[in-house]
Design an enzyme around this catalytic site. Structure first.
Site, short mmCIF file in Angstrom:
data_model
loop_
_atom_site.label_atom_id
_atom_site.label_comp_id
_atom_site.label_asym_id
_atom_site.label_seq_id
_atom_site.Cartn_x
_atom_site.Cartn_y
_atom_site.Cartn_z
N LYS A 124 -4.04 5.27 8.14
CA LYS A 124 -4.55 5.92 6.93
C LYS A 124 -4.98 7.34 7.26
O LYS A 124 -5.45 7.61 8.36
CB LYS A 124 -5.76 5.14 6.38
CG LYS A 124 -5.43 3.82 5.75
CD LYS A 124 -6.68 3.10 5.31
CE LYS A 124 -7.38 3.78 4.16
NZ LYS A 124 -8.58 3.06 3.69
N ARG B 220 0.87 -1.19 0.00
CA ARG B 220 0.00 0.00 0.00
C ARG B 220 0.89 1.23 0.00
O ARG B 220 1.59 1.51 0.97
CB ARG B 220 -0.93 0.01 1.23
CG ARG B 220 -1.90 1.18 1.17
CD ARG B 220 -3.09 1.00 2.07
NE ARG B 220 -2.78 1.30 3.46
CZ ARG B 220 -3.62 1.09 4.47
NH1 ARG B 220 -4.79 0.53 4.24
NH2 ARG B 220 -3.28 1.40 5.70
N SER C 245 -12.34 -3.30 0.68
CA SER C 245 -12.55 -2.76 2.02
C SER C 245 -14.03 -2.49 2.24
O SER C 245 -14.68 -1.87 1.38
CB SER C 245 -11.77 -1.46 2.20
OG SER C 245 -10.38 -1.68 2.14
#
Length: 213
Positions: free
Chosen positions: A136, A38, A107
């Site tokens: 995040k 990510r 997600s």
């Protein structure tokens, strides 16, 4: 069907000064059996370079590699799959691009999103964030362990619990019914990455044994 126990996502902000390859290899040595790249801030060239390195590493250990968001990079390095958020390319369109044999994870933050992902053909879903998390920037409010119970009762595809999960609170997540755990900062930011993964797996396996007893 994709299956795994301990899902580790890259998070270089949590291990500044330590090499990404070393960190993720330690996670694999500790038993992490699926890895996700990510990378939200790097250029395409930088992300591609990291993806190539991780593809080589994961192939060495026969561990699936998932690339977050970047479908073009996932295809370029022949990753095992992609992971998409709710605001990313729709699952149906992603499937057309990536083909029928690649893994697609989605997600989800509500049972409605979980139902849509399952109906759309997702291979697994992320369920979270269970607890508050700073991994995040655009994180939604915690869904708590009650969402795990909803998914347990209704969704048949694999799901992984994610978001603020640490060694000190993972038992609560497992008791709610989760059998797959994802952690970022707790693993990659650990002084003992391999040992932290091993501790997570001890707890996951103990919970499974208790459920089957």
């Amino acid at each position: 069907m994709v299956d795994f126990k301990l899902y580790t996502i890259t998070g270089e902000q949590f291990h500044e000064g330590r090499d990404l390859k070393h960190v993720m290899e330690e996670a694999i040595h500790g038993g992490s059996d699926i890895i996700q790249l990510r990378e939200k801030k790097g250029s395409k060239r930088e992300v591609l370079k990291k993806a190539r390195m991780l593809r080589e590493l994961t192939k060495k250990y026969n561990v699936p590699l998932i690339v977050n968001d970047h479908i073009d990079i996932a295809l370029a390095v022949d990753a095992d799959g992609i992971h998409l958020g709710q605001d990313d390319l729709p699952l149906e369109e992603a499937r057309k691009i990536i083909g029928p044999n690649k893994i697609i994870g989605i997600s989800t933050h509500s049972i409605e999103e979980a139902r849509e992902a399952e109906k759309g053909g997702a291979d697994y879903i992320g369920v979270g964030p269970i607890f508050p998390t700073n991994s995040k920037d655009d994180v939604v409010d915690p869904v708590t362990t009650s969402y795990i119970k909803e998914v347990m009762n209704e969704i048949t595809i694999p799901f992984v619990a994610i978001g603020g999960i640490k060694l000190h609170n993972v038992d609560e997540v497992l008791e709610a019914g989760a059998t797959r755990i994802c952690a970022i900062s707790e693993i990659v930011g650990s002084e003992d990455i391999k040992g932290t993964c091993e501790e997570f797996l001890v707890k996951i396996n103990r919970s499974k044994e208790s459920a089957n007893a």
